[in-house]
Design an enzyme around this catalytic site. Sequence first.
Site, mmCIF file in Angstrom:
data_model
loop_
_atom_site.group_PDB
_atom_site.id
_atom_site.type_symbol
_atom_site.label_atom_id
_atom_site.label_comp_id
_atom_site.label_asym_id
_atom_site.label_seq_id
_atom_site.Cartn_x
_atom_site.Cartn_y
_atom_site.Cartn_z
ATOM 1 N N LEU A 125 0.831 -1.209 0.000
ATOM 2 C CA LEU A 125 0.000 0.000 0.000
ATOM 3 C C LEU A 125 0.864 1.258 0.000
ATOM 4 O O LEU A 125 0.702 2.136 -0.842
ATOM 5 C CB LEU A 125 -0.930 -0.006 1.209
ATOM 6 C CG LEU A 125 -1.795 1.239 1.429
ATOM 7 C CD1 LEU A 125 -2.786 1.402 0.278
ATOM 8 C CD2 LEU A 125 -2.542 1.153 2.762
ATOM 9 N N PRO A 128 6.244 6.287 -1.699
ATOM 10 C CA PRO A 128 7.081 7.404 -1.247
ATOM 11 C C PRO A 128 6.290 8.654 -0.891
ATOM 12 O O PRO A 128 6.666 9.406 0.013
ATOM 13 C CB PRO A 128 8.006 7.647 -2.454
ATOM 14 C CG PRO A 128 8.114 6.318 -3.118
ATOM 15 C CD PRO A 128 6.762 5.685 -2.947
ATOM 16 N N ALA A 130 2.771 8.537 -0.315
ATOM 17 C CA ALA A 130 1.454 8.146 0.201
ATOM 18 C C ALA A 130 1.639 7.138 1.322
ATOM 19 O O ALA A 130 1.880 5.955 1.072
ATOM 20 C CB ALA A 130 0.593 7.552 -0.903
ATOM 21 N N GLU A 366 0.732 0.615 10.271
ATOM 22 C CA GLU A 366 -0.732 0.477 10.235
ATOM 23 C C GLU A 366 -1.436 1.770 10.631
ATOM 24 O O GLU A 366 -2.560 1.763 11.147
ATOM 25 C CB GLU A 366 -1.213 -0.665 11.153
ATOM 26 C CG GLU A 366 -0.514 -1.990 10.942
ATOM 27 C CD GLU A 366 -0.844 -2.611 9.594
ATOM 28 O OE1 GLU A 366 -1.488 -1.948 8.766
ATOM 29 O OE2 GLU A 366 -0.444 -3.750 9.365
ATOM 30 N N THR A 368 -0.164 5.973 11.824
ATOM 31 C CA THR A 368 0.531 6.618 12.934
ATOM 32 C C THR A 368 -0.422 6.920 14.094
ATOM 33 O O THR A 368 -1.646 6.867 13.952
ATOM 34 C CB THR A 368 1.163 7.937 12.473
ATOM 35 O OG1 THR A 368 0.110 8.826 12.060
ATOM 36 C CG2 THR A 368 2.118 7.715 11.303
ATOM 37 N N SER A 369 0.158 7.270 15.223
ATOM 38 C CA SER A 369 -0.665 7.657 16.370
ATOM 39 C C SER A 369 -1.563 8.846 16.026
ATOM 40 O O SER A 369 -2.714 8.926 16.483
ATOM 41 C CB SER A 369 0.227 8.016 17.565
ATOM 42 O OG SER A 369 0.857 6.867 18.084
#
Length: 382
Positions: A125, A128, A130, A366, A368-369
Site C-alpha cells: 500500500l 514514497p 502516500a 498500520e 501513525t498515532s
Amino acid sequence: MDLDLGENQLMIQKAVRDFAAREIAPYSAQWDERAEFPAGVIRALGELGVTGLLLPEEYGGGGGDMLSMVVALEELAKVDASVAVTIDVVAGLCGQLLVRFGSEEQKRRWLTSLAQGETIAAFALTEPDAGSDAAGISTRAELVDGHWVINGSKVFITNSGTPMTAFVVVAAVTGRDEAGNKEFSTIIVPNGTPGFSAGPPHRKLGWHASDTRPLSFEECRVPEANLLGPQGRGLAQCLWALDAGRVGIAAMGVGLAEACLQLSLAFAKERYAFGEPIAKLQAIQLKLADMAVGVELSRLATYRAAVLMDQNRPFKKEAAIAKLYSSETAVKVVDEALQIHGGIGYMEDGPIARFYRDAKILTIGEGTSEVQRLVIARELGC
C-alpha cells in the site's frame, strides 16, 4: 462482554509460548544482529498451525478467531517482534484480504500454502508520497487485452522479498469515477512476475529480522482474474485491512510491554543497591506499577477490539483505540524498563535494547498515532 480466554485459546497461548521459548528466544539476538529472516521458524509456525490460525479449514487453516490470533501474536512479540509482524502480515492482512474479498479460485490457489507456512505474502500500500494518506497512492494499473498492466513503486513493504514470498497484494489506481475521483483496486501480483522487482532490504532502526523492501512495477502484467474483489473497491478493502491489522499491532504492543515488565520485575528483585534489592525502592515500585497498569489496560482494549471483530460488529474505533494506546504504552514501558536496568539495559547483550528499538515502529505502522486519533475523532462524529 466476556474477555476471558476459552480453553482452546489457553491451549494456543501455551503452545505458542512454549514454542517461542524453545525455538525463537535463544536465537532472536542472532537474527537481529545479522538482519536474518528466520524462514525456518516461520515454516515451523505453519506446522504448529499459527500461520493458518485465522484461515478457513477448507483451505488448510485452523478456522480460529481474531482473539486466538491476538493471543498468539502477544506470545510471539514477547520474544521477537520481527517474527510476530511477519505472522501478522501473513495471517492478519494478506490472508484476511483473500478470505474476505478473494474469489474461490484465488483462495484455493494461495491460501493453503499460507496456512501451512510454506509461503508468505505482502500487502503493498505505502508509497514514497502516500503513507498515512492511503488515498494518495499513484501506482496505476490499466486493463489491456485481458491483463492488468501495473506501473509505480512502493516502499516499506513487509514480507516482500524473501524466498518464501509467494505474492504481493498491490493497491493501485485503476481509473476514475463519474465525479473524476481516483478509483482504487487491489491486484494479486505473484512473485517472479516480469516487471515486478523488490529492491534491497531497508536498513531499519528495529525489526531487523523482518523483511522490508521497496518495490517497483514497470509494465508488470498479470491476468485480469488477479483482481481482488470488484474493481474500484480497493480503498474500502485497504481500510478494512488496516483496521484488522491495527488489532494485530496492538497485540504486539501488549506482548512487548509485558516482556519488558517481567524482565524489569525480575531484575529489580535481583539487583542490589544501597544494601537491598532495588525492588524495595519506592521509585522503582512506582515505575513497575505504572508499567503494569499500562500492560493490563492495553490488553483489555486489544481483546475488546478482537472480540468485536469476531462478532462481525463495528470495530474501527476500538481497533484505533487499542492500537494507539498499546503502541504508545509499549514505548513508555520499554523506556522505563531500560531506565530500571540502567547500563545493562543499554547494552546489546540483553533483550531490552532490542525491545527499545522494536517498540517505536508500533506507533507508526498500520497508521501513525496521529492518524489513530483522527480515526477515533471521526468515529465520535467530529
